[in-house]
Motif scaffolding. Structure first.
Motif, PDB file in Angstrom:
ATOM      1  N   SER A  11       0.856  -1.032  -0.002  1.00  0.00           N
ATOM      2  CA  SER A  11       0.339   0.119  -0.097  1.00  0.00           C
ATOM      3  C   SER A  11       0.471   1.606   0.615  1.00  0.00           C
ATOM      4  CB  SER A  11      -0.888  -0.067   0.948  1.00  0.00           C
ATOM      5  OG  SER A  11      -2.182   1.276   1.199  1.00  0.00           O
ATOM      6  N   SER A  12       0.772   2.811   0.613  1.00  0.00           N
ATOM      7  CA  SER A  12       0.881   3.503   0.872  1.00  0.00           C
ATOM      8  C   SER A  12       0.788   4.384   2.222  1.00  0.00           C
ATOM      9  CB  SER A  12       1.455   4.274  -0.492  1.00  0.00           C
ATOM     10  OG  SER A  12       1.767   5.377   0.248  1.00  0.00           O
ATOM     11  N   VAL A  13       1.547   5.280   2.399  1.00  0.00           N
ATOM     12  CA  VAL A  13       1.068   6.223   3.320  1.00  0.00           C
ATOM     13  C   VAL A  13      -0.056   6.903   2.522  1.00  0.00           C
ATOM     14  CG1 VAL A  13       3.504   8.002   2.859  1.00  0.00           C
ATOM     15  CG2 VAL A  13       1.868   7.696   5.487  1.00  0.00           C
ATOM     16  N   GLY A  14      -0.256   6.947   1.046  1.00  0.00           N
ATOM     17  CA  GLY A  14      -1.280   7.402   0.702  1.00  0.00           C
ATOM     18  C   GLY A  14      -2.674   7.053   0.907  1.00  0.00           C
ATOM     19  N   GLY A  15      -2.223   5.760   1.006  1.00  0.00           N
ATOM     20  CA  GLY A  15      -3.229   4.986   1.962  1.00  0.00           C
ATOM     21  C   GLY A  15      -4.756   5.391   2.855  1.00  0.00           C
ATOM     22  N   LYS A  16      -3.810   5.535   4.402  1.00  0.00           N
ATOM     23  CA  LYS A  16      -3.817   6.113   5.565  1.00  0.00           C
ATOM     24  C   LYS A  16      -4.299   8.057   5.097  1.00  0.00           C
ATOM     25  CE  LYS A  16      -3.665   3.003   7.612  1.00  0.00           C
ATOM     26  NZ  LYS A  16      -4.838   2.480   7.763  1.00  0.00           N
ATOM     27  N   ILE A  17      -3.670   9.102   4.902  1.00  0.00           N
ATOM     28  CA  ILE A  17      -3.787  10.060   4.341  1.00  0.00           C
ATOM     29  C   ILE A  17      -3.855  10.551   2.800  1.00  0.00           C
ATOM     30  CG2 ILE A  17      -2.618  12.309   5.017  1.00  0.00           C
ATOM     31  CD1 ILE A  17      -1.745  11.809   7.350  1.00  0.00           C
ATOM     32  N   ALA A  18      -4.569  11.352   2.323  1.00  0.00           N
ATOM     33  CA  ALA A  18      -4.464  12.054   1.198  1.00  0.00           C
ATOM     34  C   ALA A  18      -4.932  13.700   0.894  1.00  0.00           C
ATOM     35  CB  ALA A  18      -6.047  11.975   0.431  1.00  0.00           C
ATOM     36  N   MET A  19      -3.200  13.676   0.576  1.00  0.00           N
ATOM     37  CA  MET A  19      -2.845  14.842  -0.144  1.00  0.00           C
ATOM     38  C   MET A  19      -3.480  15.296  -0.825  1.00  0.00           C
ATOM     39  SD  MET A  19      -0.727  14.883   2.701  1.00  0.00           S
ATOM     40  CE  MET A  19       0.618  16.294   2.288  1.00  0.00           C
ATOM     41  N   LEU A  59      -0.646  -5.475   4.908  1.00  0.00           N
ATOM     42  CA  LEU A  59       0.085  -4.458   4.683  1.00  0.00           C
ATOM     43  C   LEU A  59       1.490  -4.516   4.565  1.00  0.00           C
ATOM     44  CD1 LEU A  59      -3.834  -3.003   4.907  1.00  0.00           C
ATOM     45  CD2 LEU A  59      -2.287  -3.103   2.631  1.00  0.00           C
ATOM     46  N   VAL A  60       1.919  -3.554   3.610  1.00  0.00           N
ATOM     47  CA  VAL A  60       2.814  -3.037   4.204  1.00  0.00           C
ATOM     48  C   VAL A  60       3.038  -1.682   3.038  1.00  0.00           C
ATOM     49  CG1 VAL A  60       5.419  -2.231   3.435  1.00  0.00           C
ATOM     50  CG2 VAL A  60       4.277  -4.214   3.595  1.00  0.00           C
ATOM     51  N   GLU A  61       3.184  -0.610   3.946  1.00  0.00           N
ATOM     52  CA  GLU A  61       2.529   1.283   3.951  1.00  0.00           C
ATOM     53  C   GLU A  61       3.824   1.483   3.629  1.00  0.00           C
ATOM     54  OE1 GLU A  61      -2.340   0.999   6.278  1.00  0.00           O
ATOM     55  OE2 GLU A  61       0.489   1.233   7.373  1.00  0.00           O
ATOM     56  N   PRO A  62       5.017   1.666   3.270  1.00  0.00           N
ATOM     57  CA  PRO A  62       6.024   2.732   2.567  1.00  0.00           C
ATOM     58  C   PRO A  62       5.306   4.321   2.552  1.00  0.00           C
ATOM     59  CG  PRO A  62       5.749   1.324   0.975  1.00  0.00           C
ATOM     60  CD  PRO A  62       4.240   1.178   1.452  1.00  0.00           C
ATOM     61  N   GLY A  63       6.329   4.930   3.031  1.00  0.00           N
ATOM     62  CA  GLY A  63       6.969   6.648   3.068  1.00  0.00           C
ATOM     63  C   GLY A  63       7.470   7.509   1.795  1.00  0.00           C
ATOM     64  N   ARG A  80       7.200 -15.422  11.320  1.00  0.00           N
ATOM     65  CA  ARG A  80       6.072 -16.394  11.695  1.00  0.00           C
ATOM     66  C   ARG A  80       4.662 -16.033  12.088  1.00  0.00           C
ATOM     67  NH1 ARG A  80       6.769 -21.727  12.842  1.00  0.00           N
ATOM     68  NH2 ARG A  80       9.056 -21.303  12.277  1.00  0.00           N
ATOM     69  N   LYS A  81       5.121 -14.668  13.026  1.00  0.00           N
ATOM     70  CA  LYS A  81       3.649 -14.174  12.788  1.00  0.00           C
ATOM     71  C   LYS A  81       3.903 -12.470  12.457  1.00  0.00           C
ATOM     72  CE  LYS A  81       3.190 -16.817  17.171  1.00  0.00           C
ATOM     73  NZ  LYS A  81       2.308 -17.037  18.621  1.00  0.00           N
ATOM     74  N   PRO A  82       3.401 -12.454  11.834  1.00  0.00           N
ATOM     75  CA  PRO A  82       3.418 -11.155  11.055  1.00  0.00           C
ATOM     76  C   PRO A  82       2.102 -10.110  11.855  1.00  0.00           C
ATOM     77  CG  PRO A  82       1.996 -12.632   9.546  1.00  0.00           C
ATOM     78  CD  PRO A  82       2.690 -13.292  10.460  1.00  0.00           C
ATOM     79  N   LYS A  83       3.113  -9.263  11.927  1.00  0.00           N
ATOM     80  CA  LYS A  83       1.833  -8.022  12.450  1.00  0.00           C
ATOM     81  C   LYS A  83       0.946  -7.946  11.040  1.00  0.00           C
ATOM     82  CE  LYS A  83       4.876  -4.670  12.823  1.00  0.00           C
ATOM     83  NZ  LYS A  83       6.119  -3.429  13.133  1.00  0.00           N
ATOM     84  N   THR A  84      -0.412  -7.250  11.239  1.00  0.00           N
ATOM     85  CA  THR A  84      -0.697  -6.760   9.940  1.00  0.00           C
ATOM     86  C   THR A  84      -0.401  -5.500   9.286  1.00  0.00           C
ATOM     87  OG1 THR A  84      -3.012  -5.193  10.776  1.00  0.00           O
ATOM     88  CG2 THR A  84      -3.412  -7.569  11.159  1.00  0.00           C
ATOM     89  N   ARG A  85       0.277  -4.694   9.567  1.00  0.00           N
ATOM     90  CA  ARG A  85       0.551  -4.138   8.564  1.00  0.00           C
ATOM     91  C   ARG A  85       1.945  -3.267   8.899  1.00  0.00           C
ATOM     92  NH1 ARG A  85      -5.011  -2.699   9.071  1.00  0.00           N
ATOM     93  NH2 ARG A  85      -5.683  -1.171   6.930  1.00  0.00           N
ATOM     94  N   TYR A  86       2.990  -3.114   8.123  1.00  0.00           N
ATOM     95  CA  TYR A  86       4.148  -2.473   8.295  1.00  0.00           C
ATOM     96  C   TYR A  86       4.436  -1.355   7.683  1.00  0.00           C
ATOM     97  CZ  TYR A  86       5.899  -7.739   9.989  1.00  0.00           C
ATOM     98  OH  TYR A  86       6.035  -9.009  10.644  1.00  0.00           O
TER      99      TYR A  86
END
Length: 292
Positions: free
Chosen positions: A137-145, A178-182, A246-252
């Motif tokens: 995904s992206s940080v843009g999946g949390k904040i829409a500039m 989900l992975v959320e890069p900046g 082994r036990k991933p977080k739901t988001r990184y």
């Protein structure tokens, strides 16, 4: 999952350059056989390596996706598919009012529907292996500039689809992460900046009068954001962790900027976020506009 892997398959889409290529290399170095999705034969030869097998995948092309599923089903060593990393993407930034609908559709076809199509095609294999879906995904999946309406719209939707999919597949033993890069220094970011610059030239004079300064500020901010971003190789380490834990977080998140912004989006009121984003953008406006 562990990182001491005998040969198993992992699909990485958008592996021609940037985070996708770096992720494919990283997973290959950990003992996986990576099916690295590329769009052109010239890209295929560049990424080919001992543990990297390039496959032609345009994720908007149903024939390519069918061929990918057939490749997994017909693996000569009967290796299980442990994960798919849905990484392919494009960036088209422009004000909501000015971006043609065909460009909106293109953004959603690549950044949302293509990922869904690939996931649908490979889920039977992941169910057999109790594997994993990793959506980039992206940080843009949390904040829409401002000017990110189409890009963030697709990423917000990917976040929602991923949440739904995670809850659907948990009883089946398939994990969804989900992975959320900046800010990450990748070719895709550079291409997005180039597209934005081209789009400014394509605007009508009246559109440039209204949005020209905003577009230039966003372009300037994106250039600065990218320069201070993490490398694709560092981003790949986070994605590999999302694949292999082994036990991933739901988001990184990737990068301190992403970690901060995603937290702020959860706790701050909309108007406060509006003021913060406006203040962060203000130094990037052309000088004449900033003085008005």
């Amino acid at each position: 999952m562990t990182t001491s892997h005998r040969k198993e398959l992992i699909i990485v889409t958008g592996a021609s350059t940037g985070m996708g290529a770096a992720t494919a290399r990283e997973l290959g170095s950990r003992g996986f056989h990576v099916l690295a999705g590329v769009r052109r034969e010239s890209d295929a030869e560049r990424v080919r390596a001992a543990d990297l097998e390039p496959v032609i995948i345009d994720i908007t092309n149903p024939g390519n996706i069918e061929a990918l599923a057939a490749r997994v089903a017909g693996d000569p060593e009967s290796r299980p598919l442990r994960a798919v990393v849905n990484n392919a993407g494009i960036a088209i930034n422009a004000p909501v009012e000015t971006l043609p609908l065909e460009q909106w559709r293109r953004q959603f076809e690549v950044n949302l529907f293509g990922h869904i199509a690939v996931t649908q095609a490979v889920l039977p294999f992941l169910r057999q292996s109790r594997g994993r879906v990793v959506n980039i995904s992206s940080v843009g999946g949390k904040i829409a500039m401002g000017t990110y309406g189409a890009y963030s719209g697709a990423k917000f939707a990917l976040e929602a689809v991923s949440d739904s999919l995670r809850r659907e597949l948990a009883p089946q033993g398939v994990q969804v992460v989900l992975v959320e890069p900046g800010g990450v220094k990748t070719e895709m970011t550079g291409h997005g900046i180039e597209r934005a610059q081209d789009f400014v030239q394509q605007m009508t004079s009246s559109q440039r009068d209204v949005y020209g300064d905003l577009m230039q500020a966003v372009i300037n901010q994106a250039v600065s954001f990218t320069k201070s971003g993490v490398s694709a190789d560092k981003a790949a380490l986070v994605i590999a962790e999302a694949v292999t834990a082994r036990k991933p977080k739901t988001r990184y998140t990737i990068g301190r900027d992403a970690a901060l912004l995603t937290r702020l989006a959860r706790i701050l009121p909309d108007r406060t976020l509006d003021r913060i984003t406006a203040a962060n953008l203000r130094p990037h406006f052309p000088k004449a506009a900033a003085q008005r």
